[in-house]
Write a protein that holds these residues in place. Structure first.
Motif, PDB file in Angstrom:
ATOM      1  N   ALA A  32       3.295   1.784   3.070  1.00 20.44           N
ATOM      2  CA  ALA A  32       2.202   2.111   3.985  1.00 20.44           C
ATOM      3  C   ALA A  32       0.843   1.952   3.317  1.00 20.44           C
ATOM      4  CB  ALA A  32       2.362   3.533   4.516  1.00 20.44           C
ATOM      5  N   GLN A  33       0.717   2.458   2.098  1.00 23.44           N
ATOM      6  CA  GLN A  33      -0.588   2.350   1.429  1.00 23.44           C
ATOM      7  C   GLN A  33      -0.920   0.897   1.109  1.00 23.44           C
ATOM      8  OE1 GLN A  33      -1.649   1.614  -1.861  1.00 23.44           O
ATOM      9  NE2 GLN A  33       0.379   1.335  -2.755  1.00 23.44           N
ATOM     10  N   GLU A  34       0.106   0.073   0.818  1.00 20.60           N
ATOM     11  CA  GLU A  34      -0.136  -1.359   0.576  1.00 20.60           C
ATOM     12  C   GLU A  34      -0.654  -2.032   1.844  1.00 20.60           C
ATOM     13  OE1 GLU A  34       3.546  -2.920  -0.921  1.00 20.60           O
ATOM     14  OE2 GLU A  34       3.399  -1.741  -2.772  1.00 20.60           O
ATOM     15  N   GLN A  35      -0.068  -1.656   2.996  1.00 16.82           N
ATOM     16  CA  GLN A  35      -0.485  -2.234   4.270  1.00 16.82           C
ATOM     17  C   GLN A  35      -1.915  -1.816   4.624  1.00 16.82           C
ATOM     18  OE1 GLN A  35       1.561  -4.428   6.133  1.00 16.82           O
ATOM     19  NE2 GLN A  35       2.734  -4.298   4.253  1.00 16.82           N
ATOM     20  N   LEU A  36      -2.265  -0.586   4.298  1.00 15.10           N
ATOM     21  CA  LEU A  36      -3.596  -0.063   4.624  1.00 15.10           C
ATOM     22  C   LEU A  36      -4.690  -0.658   3.748  1.00 15.10           C
ATOM     23  CD1 LEU A  36      -2.750   3.695   5.150  1.00 15.10           C
ATOM     24  CD2 LEU A  36      -3.666   2.138   6.884  1.00 15.10           C
ATOM     25  N   ASN A  92      -3.499   5.449  -2.987  1.00 13.11           N
ATOM     26  CA  ASN A  92      -3.215   4.088  -3.428  1.00 13.11           C
ATOM     27  C   ASN A  92      -2.586   4.075  -4.814  1.00 13.11           C
ATOM     28  OD1 ASN A  92      -6.186   3.322  -1.828  1.00 13.11           O
ATOM     29  ND2 ASN A  92      -4.308   2.294  -1.250  1.00 13.11           N
ATOM     30  N   GLU A  93      -3.074   4.926  -5.693  1.00 10.36           N
ATOM     31  CA  GLU A  93      -2.637   4.913  -7.083  1.00 10.36           C
ATOM     32  C   GLU A  93      -1.263   5.552  -7.265  1.00 10.36           C
ATOM     33  OE1 GLU A  93      -5.882   7.030  -8.844  1.00 10.36           O
ATOM     34  OE2 GLU A  93      -7.289   5.374  -8.502  1.00 10.36           O
ATOM     35  N   SER A  94      -0.935   6.542  -6.435  1.00  8.75           N
ATOM     36  CA  SER A  94       0.286   7.318  -6.648  1.00  8.75           C
ATOM     37  C   SER A  94       0.753   7.927  -5.327  1.00  8.75           C
ATOM     38  CB  SER A  94       0.001   8.414  -7.690  1.00  8.75           C
ATOM     39  OG  SER A  94       1.146   9.204  -7.900  1.00  8.75           O
ATOM     40  N   ALA A  95       1.101   7.068  -4.380  1.00  5.57           N
ATOM     41  CA  ALA A  95       1.423   7.527  -3.022  1.00  5.57           C
ATOM     42  C   ALA A  95       2.565   8.530  -2.987  1.00  5.57           C
ATOM     43  CB  ALA A  95       1.750   6.329  -2.121  1.00  5.57           C
ATOM     44  N   MET A  96       3.535   8.368  -3.876  1.00  2.54           N
ATOM     45  CA  MET A  96       4.732   9.204  -3.821  1.00  2.54           C
ATOM     46  C   MET A  96       4.648  10.441  -4.723  1.00  2.54           C
ATOM     47  SD  MET A  96       6.817   7.664  -1.672  1.00  2.54           S
ATOM     48  CE  MET A  96       8.416   8.363  -2.036  1.00  2.54           C
ATOM     49  N   GLU A  97       3.580  10.582  -5.489  1.00  2.00           N
ATOM     50  CA  GLU A  97       3.477  11.739  -6.375  1.00  2.00           C
ATOM     51  C   GLU A  97       2.151  12.457  -6.166  1.00  2.00           C
ATOM     52  OE1 GLU A  97       4.473  10.458 -10.336  1.00  2.00           O
ATOM     53  OE2 GLU A  97       6.511   9.924  -9.759  1.00  2.00           O
ATOM     54  N   ASN A  98       1.094  12.022  -6.837  1.00  2.00           N
ATOM     55  CA  ASN A  98      -0.190  12.711  -6.734  1.00  2.00           C
ATOM     56  C   ASN A  98      -0.850  12.547  -5.369  1.00  2.00           C
ATOM     57  OD1 ASN A  98       0.165  13.417  -9.414  1.00  2.00           O
ATOM     58  ND2 ASN A  98      -0.981  11.659 -10.164  1.00  2.00           N
ATOM     59  N   GLY A  99      -0.450  11.535  -4.625  1.00  2.00           N
ATOM     60  CA  GLY A  99      -1.054  11.260  -3.326  1.00  2.00           C
ATOM     61  C   GLY A  99      -0.421  11.997  -2.161  1.00  2.00           C
ATOM     62  N   TRP A 100       0.381  13.029  -2.436  1.00  2.00           N
ATOM     63  CA  TRP A 100       0.962  13.817  -1.343  1.00  2.00           C
ATOM     64  C   TRP A 100      -0.163  14.418  -0.501  1.00  2.00           C
ATOM     65  CZ3 TRP A 100       0.053  19.117  -1.055  1.00  2.00           C
ATOM     66  CH2 TRP A 100      -0.461  19.724  -2.199  1.00  2.00           C
ATOM     67  N   MET A 101       0.140  14.702   0.760  1.00  2.00           N
ATOM     68  CA  MET A 101      -0.912  15.158   1.669  1.00  2.00           C
ATOM     69  C   MET A 101      -0.812  16.631   2.046  1.00  2.00           C
ATOM     70  SD  MET A 101      -1.211  11.693   3.882  1.00  2.00           S
ATOM     71  CE  MET A 101      -1.823  10.234   3.052  1.00  2.00           C
ATOM     72  N   ILE A 102       0.387  17.066   2.443  1.00  2.00           N
ATOM     73  CA  ILE A 102       0.543  18.475   2.793  1.00  2.00           C
ATOM     74  C   ILE A 102       1.850  19.027   2.232  1.00  2.00           C
ATOM     75  CG2 ILE A 102      -0.784  18.268   4.954  1.00  2.00           C
ATOM     76  CD1 ILE A 102       2.116  18.689   6.318  1.00  2.00           C
TER      77      ILE A 102
END
Length: 129
Positions: A32-36, A92-102
């Motif tokens: 998803a982040q790659e597409q965005l 973008n840098e770490s969608a599955m770790e540091n880039g968590w949202m909630i």
């Protein structure tokens, strides 16, 4: 990438990783982040508190578009990743770790059975392209 915890995926390219028996983190997938493209702004559209599966939780603004992120499960939002307010590029840098949202406390663990595992998600992404 976290491999010691169970991670689930949606057809809307969200991921959910169990932090413990009832608590999970939610974000968007690497795909998803790659597409965005470059993410420039994160807006937490859902407040802390109860939310139903399928409700919008976050709006992600990138240089290409604006996308909504939906909760794949019902529960109570207990925390927002406020670091994303100042550093949305962490997605973008770490969608599955540091880039968590909630973080959400799940109200019905049975909802997890409706989500995909990594193998099913990868197959879904390949079929989409």
């Amino acid at each position: 990438m976290m491999t010691d915890k169970k991670t689930y995926y949606t057809k809307e390219h969200e991921w959910l990783t169990l932090v413990d028996d009832k608590l999970a983190r939610i974000g968007i997938t690497e795909h998803a982040q790659e597409q965005l493209g470059d993410i420039v702004f994160i807006d937490f559209t859902a407040d802390l508190g109860d939310i139903a599966s399928g409700e919008e939780i976050v709006t992600v603004e990138s240089v290409k578009s604006v996308s909504e992120v939906y909760s794949p499960v019902s529960g109570t939002i207990t925390k927002q990743n406020e670091e994303l307010n100042d550093s949305p590029e962490m997605v973008n840098e770490s969608a599955m770790e540091n880039g968590w949202m909630i973080e959400i406390e799940l109200s019905d663990l049975n909802e997890l059975s409706e989500l995909m595992d990594l193998e099913a998600y990868n197959t879904f992404v390949e079929e989409e392209e």
